[in-house]
Design a protein around this motif. Structure first.
Motif, PDB file in Angstrom:
ATOM      1  N   THR A 130       0.852  -1.186   0.000  1.00 30.02           N
ATOM      2  CA  THR A 130       0.000   0.000   0.000  1.00 30.02           C
ATOM      3  C   THR A 130       0.886   1.233   0.000  1.00 30.02           C
ATOM      4  OG1 THR A 130      -1.632  -1.192   1.318  1.00 30.02           O
ATOM      5  CG2 THR A 130      -1.885   1.179   1.210  1.00 30.02           C
ATOM      6  N   GLU A 131       0.481   2.255  -0.749  1.00 29.50           N
ATOM      7  CA  GLU A 131       1.242   3.493  -0.834  1.00 29.50           C
ATOM      8  C   GLU A 131       0.407   4.664  -0.333  1.00 29.50           C
ATOM      9  OE1 GLU A 131       2.888   4.231  -4.741  1.00 29.50           O
ATOM     10  OE2 GLU A 131       2.910   2.081  -5.148  1.00 29.50           O
ATOM     11  N   LEU A 132       1.077   5.764  -0.023  1.00 26.94           N
ATOM     12  CA  LEU A 132       0.397   7.015   0.287  1.00 26.94           C
ATOM     13  C   LEU A 132       0.394   7.846  -0.975  1.00 26.94           C
ATOM     14  CD1 LEU A 132      -0.937   8.934   2.329  1.00 26.94           C
ATOM     15  CD2 LEU A 132       1.348   9.837   2.806  1.00 26.94           C
ATOM     16  N   LYS A 133      -0.789   8.091  -1.526  1.00 25.09           N
ATOM     17  CA  LYS A 133      -0.945   8.906  -2.734  1.00 25.09           C
ATOM     18  C   LYS A 133      -1.294  10.317  -2.300  1.00 25.09           C
ATOM     19  CE  LYS A 133      -0.567   5.359  -5.531  1.00 25.09           C
ATOM     20  NZ  LYS A 133       0.360   5.240  -6.622  1.00 25.09           N
ATOM     21  N   ASP A 156      -7.519   6.883  -4.940  1.00 27.76           N
ATOM     22  CA  ASP A 156      -7.097   5.551  -5.350  1.00 27.76           C
ATOM     23  C   ASP A 156      -7.545   4.617  -4.234  1.00 27.76           C
ATOM     24  OD1 ASP A 156      -5.730   3.161  -5.704  1.00 27.76           O
ATOM     25  OD2 ASP A 156      -3.861   4.119  -6.325  1.00 27.76           O
ATOM     26  N   ASP A 157      -8.600   3.858  -4.456  1.00 26.22           N
ATOM     27  CA  ASP A 157      -9.220   3.052  -3.401  1.00 26.22           C
ATOM     28  C   ASP A 157      -8.341   1.908  -2.890  1.00 26.22           C
ATOM     29  OD1 ASP A 157     -11.474   4.631  -3.429  1.00 26.22           O
ATOM     30  OD2 ASP A 157     -12.565   3.330  -4.804  1.00 26.22           O
ATOM     31  N   ASN A 158      -7.256   1.609  -3.585  1.00 26.83           N
ATOM     32  CA  ASN A 158      -6.357   0.545  -3.143  1.00 26.83           C
ATOM     33  C   ASN A 158      -5.194   1.069  -2.309  1.00 26.83           C
ATOM     34  OD1 ASN A 158      -7.719  -1.642  -4.474  1.00 26.83           O
ATOM     35  ND2 ASN A 158      -7.015  -0.732  -6.383  1.00 26.83           N
ATOM     36  N   ASN A 159      -5.140   2.377  -2.111  1.00 33.26           N
ATOM     37  CA  ASN A 159      -4.065   3.014  -1.366  1.00 33.26           C
ATOM     38  C   ASN A 159      -4.617   4.061  -0.422  1.00 33.26           C
ATOM     39  OD1 ASN A 159      -1.429   1.946  -2.546  1.00 33.26           O
ATOM     40  ND2 ASN A 159      -2.581   2.479  -4.386  1.00 33.26           N
ATOM     41  N   MET A 160      -3.775   4.537   0.489  1.00 34.79           N
ATOM     42  CA  MET A 160      -4.159   5.653   1.342  1.00 34.79           C
ATOM     43  C   MET A 160      -3.985   6.935   0.537  1.00 34.79           C
ATOM     44  SD  MET A 160      -2.781   6.626   5.154  1.00 34.79           S
ATOM     45  CE  MET A 160      -3.369   5.072   5.815  1.00 34.79           C
ATOM     46  N   ASN A 161      -4.888   7.889   0.740  1.00 33.83           N
ATOM     47  CA  ASN A 161      -4.850   9.151   0.004  1.00 33.83           C
ATOM     48  C   ASN A 161      -4.752  10.329   0.968  1.00 33.83           C
ATOM     49  OD1 ASN A 161      -5.752   8.370  -2.983  1.00 33.83           O
ATOM     50  ND2 ASN A 161      -6.885   7.116  -1.540  1.00 33.83           N
ATOM     51  N   TYR A 162      -3.977  11.334   0.567  1.00 36.54           N
ATOM     52  CA  TYR A 162      -3.815  12.568   1.344  1.00 36.54           C
ATOM     53  C   TYR A 162      -3.985  13.710   0.361  1.00 36.54           C
ATOM     54  CZ  TYR A 162      -1.712  16.023   4.478  1.00 36.54           C
ATOM     55  OH  TYR A 162      -1.481  17.113   5.282  1.00 36.54           O
ATOM     56  N   LYS A 163      -5.025  14.525   0.565  1.00 33.32           N
ATOM     57  CA  LYS A 163      -5.290  15.579  -0.423  1.00 33.32           C
ATOM     58  C   LYS A 163      -6.058  16.734   0.197  1.00 33.32           C
ATOM     59  CE  LYS A 163      -9.573  13.575  -2.099  1.00 33.32           C
ATOM     60  NZ  LYS A 163     -10.343  13.153  -3.238  1.00 33.32           N
ATOM     61  N   ASN A 164      -6.183  17.802  -0.564  1.00 31.16           N
ATOM     62  CA  ASN A 164      -6.988  18.947  -0.149  1.00 31.16           C
ATOM     63  C   ASN A 164      -8.446  18.526  -0.057  1.00 31.16           C
ATOM     64  OD1 ASN A 164      -4.754  20.689  -0.186  1.00 31.16           O
ATOM     65  ND2 ASN A 164      -5.039  21.138  -2.350  1.00 31.16           N
ATOM     66  N   GLU A 165      -9.144  19.091   0.915  1.00 35.05           N
ATOM     67  CA  GLU A 165     -10.582  18.837   1.077  1.00 35.05           C
ATOM     68  C   GLU A 165     -11.320  20.096   0.658  1.00 35.05           C
ATOM     69  OE1 GLU A 165     -14.256  17.991   1.469  1.00 35.05           O
ATOM     70  OE2 GLU A 165     -12.771  16.401   1.577  1.00 35.05           O
ATOM     71  N   PRO A 166     -12.038  20.060  -0.483  1.00 35.66           N
ATOM     72  CA  PRO A 166     -12.702  21.264  -0.995  1.00 35.66           C
ATOM     73  C   PRO A 166     -13.665  21.930  -0.018  1.00 35.66           C
ATOM     74  CG  PRO A 166     -12.735  19.528  -2.644  1.00 35.66           C
ATOM     75  CD  PRO A 166     -12.203  18.917  -1.376  1.00 35.66           C
ATOM     76  N   SER A 167     -14.350  21.151   0.812  1.00 33.61           N
ATOM     77  CA  SER A 167     -15.303  21.759   1.749  1.00 33.61           C
ATOM     78  C   SER A 167     -14.598  22.532   2.858  1.00 33.61           C
ATOM     79  CB  SER A 167     -16.208  20.684   2.362  1.00 33.61           C
ATOM     80  OG  SER A 167     -15.481  19.833   3.223  1.00 33.61           O
ATOM     81  N   LEU A 168     -13.286  22.348   3.000  1.00 31.12           N
ATOM     82  CA  LEU A 168     -12.505  23.046   4.023  1.00 31.12           C
ATOM     83  C   LEU A 168     -11.465  23.962   3.388  1.00 31.12           C
ATOM     84  CD1 LEU A 168     -11.780  19.958   6.338  1.00 31.12           C
ATOM     85  CD2 LEU A 168     -13.670  21.587   6.519  1.00 31.12           C
ATOM     86  N   SER A 169     -11.691  24.370   2.155  1.00 31.80           N
ATOM     87  CA  SER A 169     -10.682  25.109   1.390  1.00 31.80           C
ATOM     88  C   SER A 169     -10.335  26.467   1.991  1.00 31.80           C
ATOM     89  CB  SER A 169     -11.129  25.278  -0.059  1.00 31.80           C
ATOM     90  OG  SER A 169     -12.324  26.027  -0.110  1.00 31.80           O
TER      91      SER A 169
END
Length: 104
Positions: A36-39, A46-59
């Motif tokens: 598993t990777e951090l994307k 990417d449902d097969n990995n952990m994701n870290y990204k901006n959250e539009p509702s908290l922009s």
């Protein structure tokens, strides 16, 4: 194992402490399961990995979101505990952030 016929995932919305964001990313990479990777900052999860990204509702306050990969119930419990601890040490939440569990 309970619920072994189900698959789970979850989302954590939060505000990172910008001075500690690199430490947060390192801590997330330390809890990844094998293969598993951090994307970071993908347009969609990417449902097969952990994701870290901006959250539009908290922009307005540069909020972020962490999503787990699709996983078992046992892995979900472990992810929730570890990620909540990582956020507690490196960020914050308030009434505008959220936590969501997906079950299929």
């Amino acid at each position: 194992m309970p619920y072994n016929h189900l698959k789970f995932g979850c989302e954590f919305e939060f505000y990172p402490n910008k001075m500690l964001e690199d430490e947060m990313i390192d801590a997330l990479e330390d809890i990844l399961k094998e293969k598993t990777e951090l994307k970071k900052n993908l347009e969609s999860n990417d449902d097969n990995n952990m994701n870290y990204k901006n959250e539009p509702s908290l922009s307005a306050m540069e909020g972020k979101e962490i999503t787990t990969p699709i996983c078992t119930y046992e892995d979900l419990k472990e992810y929730i505990t570890k990620i909540a601890n990582i956020i507690d040490q490196n960020g914050s939440t308030n009434e505008s952030t959220g936590f969501h569990i997906h079950i299929s």
